[in-house]
Design an enzyme around this catalytic site. Structure first.
Site, PDB file in Angstrom:
ATOM      1  N   LYS A  55       8.074 -19.978 -53.358  1.00 46.52           N
ATOM      2  CA  LYS A  55       7.563 -20.938 -52.360  1.00 46.52           C
ATOM      3  C   LYS A  55       6.202 -20.532 -51.818  1.00 46.52           C
ATOM      4  CE  LYS A  55      11.751 -22.634 -52.424  1.00 46.52           C
ATOM      5  NZ  LYS A  55      12.239 -23.955 -52.600  1.00 46.52           N
TER       6      LYS A  55
HETATM    7  C1  LIG Z   1      15.049 -18.642 -55.253  1.00 46.35           C
HETATM    8  C2  LIG Z   1      15.067 -20.109 -55.573  1.00 46.35           C
HETATM    9  N1  LIG Z   1      15.293 -20.479 -56.837  1.00 46.35           N
HETATM   10  C3  LIG Z   1      15.337 -21.766 -57.176  1.00 46.35           C
HETATM   11  C4  LIG Z   1      15.173 -22.771 -56.239  1.00 46.35           C
HETATM   12  C5  LIG Z   1      15.214 -24.192 -56.686  1.00 46.35           C
HETATM   13  O1  LIG Z   1      13.924 -24.749 -56.696  1.00 46.35           O
HETATM   14  P1  LIG Z   1      13.755 -26.330 -56.565  1.00 46.35           P
HETATM   15  O2  LIG Z   1      14.359 -26.714 -55.278  1.00 46.35           O
HETATM   16  O3  LIG Z   1      12.293 -26.550 -56.598  1.00 46.35           O
HETATM   17  O4  LIG Z   1      14.473 -26.932 -57.708  1.00 46.35           O
HETATM   18  C6  LIG Z   1      14.949 -22.417 -54.916  1.00 46.35           C
HETATM   19  C7  LIG Z   1      14.777 -23.421 -53.823  1.00 46.35           C
HETATM   20  O5  LIG Z   1      14.152 -24.385 -53.876  1.00 46.35           O
HETATM   21  C8  LIG Z   1      14.856 -21.060 -54.581  1.00 46.35           C
HETATM   22  O6  LIG Z   1      14.576 -20.681 -53.332  1.00 46.35           O
HETATM   23  N1  LIG Z   2      15.673 -24.035 -52.076  1.00 46.72           N
HETATM   24  C1  LIG Z   2      14.931 -24.437 -50.940  1.00 46.72           C
HETATM   25  C2  LIG Z   2      15.455 -25.730 -50.407  1.00 46.72           C
HETATM   26  C3  LIG Z   2      14.387 -26.697 -50.158  1.00 46.72           C
HETATM   27  O1  LIG Z   2      13.693 -26.984 -51.318  1.00 46.72           O
HETATM   28  P1  LIG Z   2      12.179 -27.436 -51.301  1.00 46.72           P
HETATM   29  O2  LIG Z   2      11.592 -26.777 -52.503  1.00 46.72           O
HETATM   30  O3  LIG Z   2      12.179 -28.899 -51.371  1.00 46.72           O
HETATM   31  O4  LIG Z   2      11.538 -26.945 -50.047  1.00 46.72           O
HETATM   32  C4  LIG Z   2      14.939 -23.307 -49.926  1.00 46.72           C
HETATM   33  O5  LIG Z   2      15.174 -22.180 -50.339  1.00 46.72           O
HETATM   34  O6  LIG Z   2      14.731 -23.539 -48.772  1.00 46.72           O
END
Ligand SMILES: Cc1ncc(COP(=O)(O)O)c(C=O)c1O
Ligand SMILES: N[C@@H](CCOP(=O)(O)O)C(=O)O
Length: 469
Positions: free
Chosen positions: A114
């Site tokens: 993120k």
């Molecule tokens: C460690 C981790 N892996 C995978 C994901 C999944 O990613 P996305 O929500 O973009 O599919 C998340 C949260 O979004 C995450 O925090």
């Molecule tokens: N997996 C995320 C949940 C929110 O997903 P986002 O990518 O739309 O912000 C988290 O860890 O908070």
């Protein structure tokens, strides 16, 4: 660059308005009206660029007209450097087997992918809000990682208050502390007595009706419903491919998936011209997307709390952006489908044609908790490399779904294992050390409010703390 809503009934916006808008007025998500396309020769010419230079190539067309090229360059240099990311390559690739790699996206300040987008988003917000002389309220939902990355990325912004909702007791201790120990009068953590889907629903409902902010402030999204998140996440697909001999050879990617943001960024990279042979949707037991791909049945089940808390998501927001393309960008037809999907008691099917298109684009696999731990052990035994459990889901899915062993398979390493004590303990591994900047995390004082999963209560809390002066 103009942006349009996936539901076909909201005004076209430029990037700066999209950055500040969250959900479109018709409830849809903003996507670029036209996607920039690059030839193999052009992508090949980017081979020797640094992460920052490459990010400029990829991102600038999406912000052109709203963010000055030199200003963007300054922001990218401030974000993707070795003080901020604990690895000089920013997004290094680690080999775990012949033609099999993990793209390490966890060297940023909060140890998850993120940071790539949210460090930049904070700077973009500052730039746009300073120009407009506006103040905003950030409201986000987190299943563990977005929250701390959003707080870290925006805490220095002059014109924002930040409210992050997480499901009480359902994120790891490190994740919770990474959010609740950050000091600042403008940072508010709300632990809701519910799950991530409820938190996300409250965020979306608040974007739909912002009257609780009395018309004095706008809400801004830090979740991947905000296009700026996706845009920044596209870069590392190009970067990893170029590092492994792309674009002249295709790559395959396996992506641990929850809200479908990260894998949608991969799909975008492919649309932009990057040769991607295979994209694998890897889910945990909250597997609505895998069930849809396998059985053509979209049915949201109740959320299960797992050792991969960040992927404990049942309603996958960005899937709407993919559906928009599958429906040939017919926003009104998609709005109809989304209305059906909103009634979570009823299963929804895609047309055979659209399901076929989805299956041409993606493979999918769901991994249960025992298999997740077994994969962590397997890779550790083979290489001495400790995967975070989310990444382990990606690696397992990659190994099961791989179509062509001659094509490099890259799993997105979405977080550092140190964040996930339960999984590390279940695997019987020694707990890795927190990096220097978080070394005293467990001793820092926490600040959070625990609230019921009730929209009005949460909105009242936000209003009270926003208008406290
Ligand atoms: C460690 C981790 N892996 C995978 C994901 C999944 O990613 P996305 O929500 O973009 O599919 C998340 C949260 O979004 C995450 O925090
Ligand atoms: N997996 C995320 C949940 C929110 O997903 P986002 O990518 O739309 O912000 C988290 O860890 O908070």
């Amino acid at each position: 660059m103009k942006y349009i809503s996936t539901r076909g009934n909201a005004p076209e916006l430029a990037f700066d308005d999209v950055l500040l808008t969250g959900l479109a007025a018709d409830g849809g998500l903003y996507v670029p009206k036209e996607v920039p396309q690059y030839s193999l020769e052009e992508i090949e010419s980017w081979r020797d660029l640094s992460y920052t230079e490459l990010a400029h190539k990829v991102i600038y067309p999406f912000v052109e007209g709203c963010v000055d090229s030199d200003a963007l360059k300054g922001m990218l240099e401030a974000v993707y450097n070795n003080d901020n990311f604990g690895h000089k390559a920013i997004a290094p690739v680690q080999q775990i087997d012949h033609n099999e790699y993990v793209l390490e996206l966890f060297h940023g300040p909060t140890l998850a992918f993120k940071d790539f987008a949210l460090q930049l988003l904070g700077r973009l917000l500052d730039y746009v809000l300073e120009k407009r002389q506006e103040k905003v309220v950030i409201m986000g939902a987190t299943s563990g990682d977005t929250g701390s990355a959003a707080i870290e990325g925006t805490k220095a912004c002059k014109n924002v208050d930040i409210f992050i909702l997480h499901p009480n007791g359902k994120v790891s201790e490190v994740q919770r502390r990474q959010m609740t120990t950050v000091t600042g009068d403008n940072i508010f953590n709300i632990a809701i007595e519910g799950n991530f889907d409820q938190a996300q629903d409250m965020v979306k409902a608040s974007f739909g009706d912002q009257s609780f902010l009395r018309g004095e402030r706008k809400l801004v999204a830090v979740n991947s419903i905000n296009w700026a998140r996706i845009m920044a996440q596209i870069v590392y697909y190009f970067y990893s491919s170029l590092n492994l001999g792309g674009p002249l050879r295709p790559m395959a990617y396996s992506v641990p998936t929850g809200n479908f943001g990260d894998i949608f960024a991969g799909y975008m990279a492919k649309k932009m011209g990057l040769p991607i042979e295979q994209l694998i949707i890897a889910t945990n037991e909250n597997d609505v997307l895998h069930r849809l791909m396998a059985n053509n049945l979209y049915k949201v089940e109740s959320l299960k709390h797992t050792i991969t808390p960040s992927m404990d998501i049942a309603v996958s927001s960005n899937f709407e952006r993919l559906l928009f393309d599958l429906y040939d960008r017919d926003g009104l037809a998609l709005a109809d489908l989304m209305n059906k999907m909103a009634d979570r008691s009823q299963p929804v099917e895609l047309s055979e044609e659209n399901l076929g298109k989805a299956r041409d684009l993606f493979d999918s696999y769901a991994v249960d908790q025992d298999t997740t731990v077994a994969t962590m052990k397997e890779v550790f035994a083979e290489t001495g490399y400790l995967l975070d459990p989310h990444t382990a889901i990606g690696v397992k899915a990659a190994r099961v779904c791989r179509r062509n062993p001659r094509i490099p398979m890259i799993t997105l390493g979405t977080a550092h294992p140190v964040k996930f004590e339960d999984a590390v303990n279940r695997g019987g591994f020694d707990m890795p050390k927190l990096p220097h900047h978080l070394a005293d995390l467990m001793e820092r004082e926490e600040r959070l409010a625990i609230l019921p999963a009730d929209l009005k209560t949460v909105q009242d809390f936000i209003a009270k703390n926003t208008f406290k002066d």
